[in-house]
Scaffold this active site. Structure first.
Site, short mmCIF file in Angstrom:
data_model
loop_
_atom_site.label_atom_id
_atom_site.label_comp_id
_atom_site.label_asym_id
_atom_site.label_seq_id
_atom_site.Cartn_x
_atom_site.Cartn_y
_atom_site.Cartn_z
CB CYS A 48 -0.96 0.07 1.18
SG CYS A 48 -2.08 -1.30 1.28
CD GLU B 154 9.41 -10.96 -9.22
OE1 GLU B 154 10.63 -10.82 -9.23
OE2 GLU B 154 8.71 -10.47 -8.33
CD GLU C 232 16.78 -13.01 -8.45
OE1 GLU C 232 16.27 -13.56 -7.45
OE2 GLU C 232 16.45 -11.87 -8.83
CE LYS D 37 13.38 -10.79 -10.46
NZ LYS D 37 14.28 -10.69 -9.36
NE ARG E 46 4.65 1.56 -0.02
CZ ARG E 46 5.71 1.27 0.71
NH1 ARG E 46 6.91 1.58 0.26
NH2 ARG E 46 5.60 0.69 1.87
CG HIS F 88 19.24 -37.11 -5.91
ND1 HIS F 88 19.65 -38.34 -5.46
CD2 HIS F 88 20.36 -36.41 -6.18
CE1 HIS F 88 20.98 -38.38 -5.46
NE2 HIS F 88 21.43 -37.22 -5.89
CE LYS G 77 11.34 -2.67 -5.74
NZ LYS G 77 11.97 -3.82 -6.39
CD1 TRP H 121 -0.30 -6.24 -3.31
CD2 TRP H 121 -0.66 -6.94 -1.21
NE1 TRP H 121 -0.04 -7.59 -3.26
CE2 TRP H 121 -0.24 -8.05 -1.98
CE3 TRP H 121 -0.94 -7.14 0.14
CZ2 TRP H 121 -0.09 -9.33 -1.44
CZ3 TRP H 121 -0.79 -8.41 0.68
CH2 TRP H 121 -0.37 -9.49 -0.11
CG ASN I 296 1.25 -0.12 4.38
OD1 ASN I 296 0.91 -1.27 4.08
ND2 ASN I 296 2.51 0.27 4.35
N GLY I 297 -0.92 -1.96 6.31
CA GLY I 297 -0.64 -2.91 7.39
C GLY I 297 -1.85 -3.75 7.69
#
Ligand code: M6R
Length: 615
Positions: free
Chosen positions: A2, A491, A484, A488, A27, A507, A610, A75, A101-102
């Site tokens: 947010c 997402e 990584e 990428k 955000r 395995h 983010k 968000w 926010n939270g």
């Protein structure tokens, strides 16, 4: 998560707030809303979806002009991304507006209490209770900051709150607990925001708000107190990047710009940290050398991309210092009762400095007596403030949700920490440190060289746009690089992507290999640990024999991979431990191009934000 903006001054609050929200949209982008105080009345509007939907609504239903206001980009946590759940939330009189926010953990109890007292709550959010409580407390206290303090004392969880009340048209109040909020100090105007990016076009003077503090903003002053009303000491600082740093600068996406900025970001992160003799001078690391010499264990905590940097750092730290090092997902760390004491050095890596899981892990570590060193990109954020020391990465603002330049600079900072530990403890001689530092200094040029040769990688990515799965393999430092690369791709391209340690293949994961499945293999240098190299060449042959389409990332001059590579991506030769700095770059470009080819939002992938400020 947010984005929040508050403004009081002489300008149009709506213009300032909308411009600020545009810079904070990374955000969260489920919905957005604004409120202004005009002529003693509150006017607000909000809309599900991206900020552009709100902007359209403001054209068809304009708000009256006012010079005090706030805004929010969301968000979603509690309640889906609907108009009703968008912020701001108002009380029943429509005179108080709150953005948040939270997560307010005790909202259900508060909601029931409010309902008993006759309040009507219209949304599914945890936030709405705060607007109603604030209205009640303001009616009792007659002072908005005091009302906010009273409300905060009743809340449990993590929250940044910003509020306005139509009765006090020149005041904006804010509060923070475990969630970011910074003050921008202007001339005859002041700002509140989740991140300085929202106001750097107006001022670069900022104030960090501490934990459990309430701020009252007027045109000509800023007053900060604790939740108990006691005056608070605050730290003012100058934001050392300008507004253009947070612009796209001619690129289609922030991510493309941030990928291109990597050579400079790497060089900037080294700047001023090496003296003429090649020794490291990390003045920011305020942990005394005597304490560092006693360290018998290093624990790295981080999330996502920063965790991958930590996995690579573990290899460097153990190799250069011989201190045992563990890298842990911050979200798991404190729940397993880790063994920590005064001789443990915890390294917390975070671009934003606000990731809740990492913050909670570092708090847990400090409670056990461990020293915490933060590696962070965001000045004024919570993680460095709560750590014993901080080494800042100088990547500049990273706006795209997918982390790129932050990752490379986190790696550089990790190498510096590892070398510094070696230097302080005498496991590395000055000339050895100097030699690695010289190699690190050459990396910016190597990254630049990689960027020059990315067109075939883009073409390959486009040709794979209709695939469902891509696998990534690596060994040693190449394994976190594979993780990584897969992250990428997940997402950005929303594809099934997995990273494996190449040795694990037999395995289980090798069962996934089928005809034409793209498999990216990160190949270590044949010069350094050639045994690693030889093993992975065998792994490439094994998967190719089963039909995989091999995309091989290998050092220039490595001829052994040529017969087995369906696609060969060359990277400059580097020392083994430093290879991730160049090997990651093609994977970033690959994911970005695949996302574009699939028509996805590159900078704002679905469901993500983010800065992850909830656990
Ligand atoms: O701000 P942080 O570095 O603490 O963020 C940690 C992760 O959320 C972050 O790296 C995330 O994984 C990235 N979006 C990946 O590209």
């Amino acid at each position: 998560m947010c984005g929040i903006v508050g403004y009081v001054g002489a300008q149009s609050a709506l213009d300032v707030v909308i411009a600020g929200l545009k810079r904070l949209e990374y955000r969260g982008y489920d919905s957005a809303g604004v409120a202004v105080v005009a002529d003693g009345e509150l006017a607000s509007t909000k809309k599900a979806g991206k900020l552009v939907n709100l902007e359209k609504q403001l054209v068809s239903h304009p708000l009256p002009p006012g010079s005090t206001g706030l805004g929010h980009t969301r968000w979603a946590t509690h309640g889906g991304p609907t108009d009703a759940n968008a912020h701001p939330h108002l009380d029943n009189t429509g005179r108080v507006a709150v953005v948040h926010n939270g997560i307010i953990e005790n909202f259900a109890v508060l909601r029931a209490e409010l309902a008993d007292r006759g309040h009507r709550l219209d949304s599914e959010t945890d936030t709405e209770v705060t607007a109603h409580l604030l209205a009640e407390e303001y009616a009792a206290a007659g002072d908005l900051a005091e009302a906010m303090r009273r409300v905060c004392r009743r809340l449990e969880g993590a929250f940044t709150l910003v509020a306005v009340h139509a009765d006090v048209p020149d005041v904006v109040v804010g509060a923070r607990r475990n969630s970011p909020l910074v003050v921008g100090v202007g001339e005859g105007e002041n700002f509140l925001a989740s991140d300085v990016a929202a106001f750097i076009a107006h001022t670069r003077s900022a104030i960090e708000l501490g934990q459990d503090q309430v701020v009252e903003l007027r045109r000509d002053g800023v007053t900060v107190t604790g939740f108990d009303g006691s005056p608070a000491e605050v730290r003012a600082y100058h934001v050392d990047w300008d507004a253009s740093a947070a612009e796209k600068g001619g690129y289609d996406y922030f991510m493309l710009k941030e990928i291109a900025e990597q050579p400079k970001a790497v060089a900037d992160t080294l700047l001023g940290r090496i003296d003429a003799s090649g020794s490291l001078t990390l003045d920011e690391v305020r942990i005394p050398a005597s304490v560092l010499r006693e360290v018998d264990k290093v624990v790295i905590v981080a999330c996502g991309t920063a965790y991958h940097a930590g996995l690579i750092a573990k290899l460097a730290i153990e190799h250069w210092t011989r201190i045992p090092c563990e890298t842990e997902l911050a979200s798991e760390f404190r729940y397993r009762d880790p063994i920590l004491d005064q001789r443990t050095l915890v390294v917390a890596i975070s671009q934003s400095g606000e990731t809740m899981d990492t913050l909670m892990a570092l708090r847990h570590a400090r409670e056990q007596g461990a020293k915490v060193l933060a590696i962070c990109n965001t000045n004024g954020s919570t993680i460095p403030r709560e750590s014993d020391a901080v080494l800042y990465t100088h990547a500049g603002p990273e706006v795209a949700v997918a982390s790129t330049k932050a990752f490379l600079t986190q790696l550089v900072a990790c190498y510096l920490v590892a070398l510094y530990l070696g230097q302080v403890r005498g496991t590395k001689w000055g000339d050895e440190v100097g030699a690695v530092v010289r190699e690190l200094s050459d990396i910016a040029g190597a990254v630049d060289a990689v960027l020059e040769t990315m067109e075939p990688v883009r073409a390959l990515a486009r040709s794979l746009a209709d695939k469902n799965t891509v696998l990534f393999l690596g060994r040693h430092v190449g394994y976190p690089v594979a993780l990584e690369g897969a992250l990428k791709l997940k997402e950005l391209a929303y594809m099934h992507a997995e990273g494996f340690a190449a040795g694990e293949l037999k395995h289980g994961p090798i069962a996934l290999i089928e005809k034409d499945l793209p498999v990216v293999v990160v190949v270590p240098s044949p010069r350094g640990r050639s045994v690693l190299h030889d093993k992975i060449v065998s792994n490439i042959q094994e998967i190719r024999a089963r039909g995989a389409r091999t995309i091989v990332i290998a050092e220039e001059g490595d001829q052994a991979v040529v017969p087995y590579a369906d696609h060969l991506v060359r990277i400059p030769a580097t020392p083994t431990l430093l290879q991730p700095l160049v090997a990651t770059v093609p994977l970033q470009v690959f994911a970005c191009e695949l996302a574009t080819a699939r028509g996805n939002e590159v900078d704002q992938p679905r469901n993500l934000a983010k800065s992850v400020t909830v656990e």
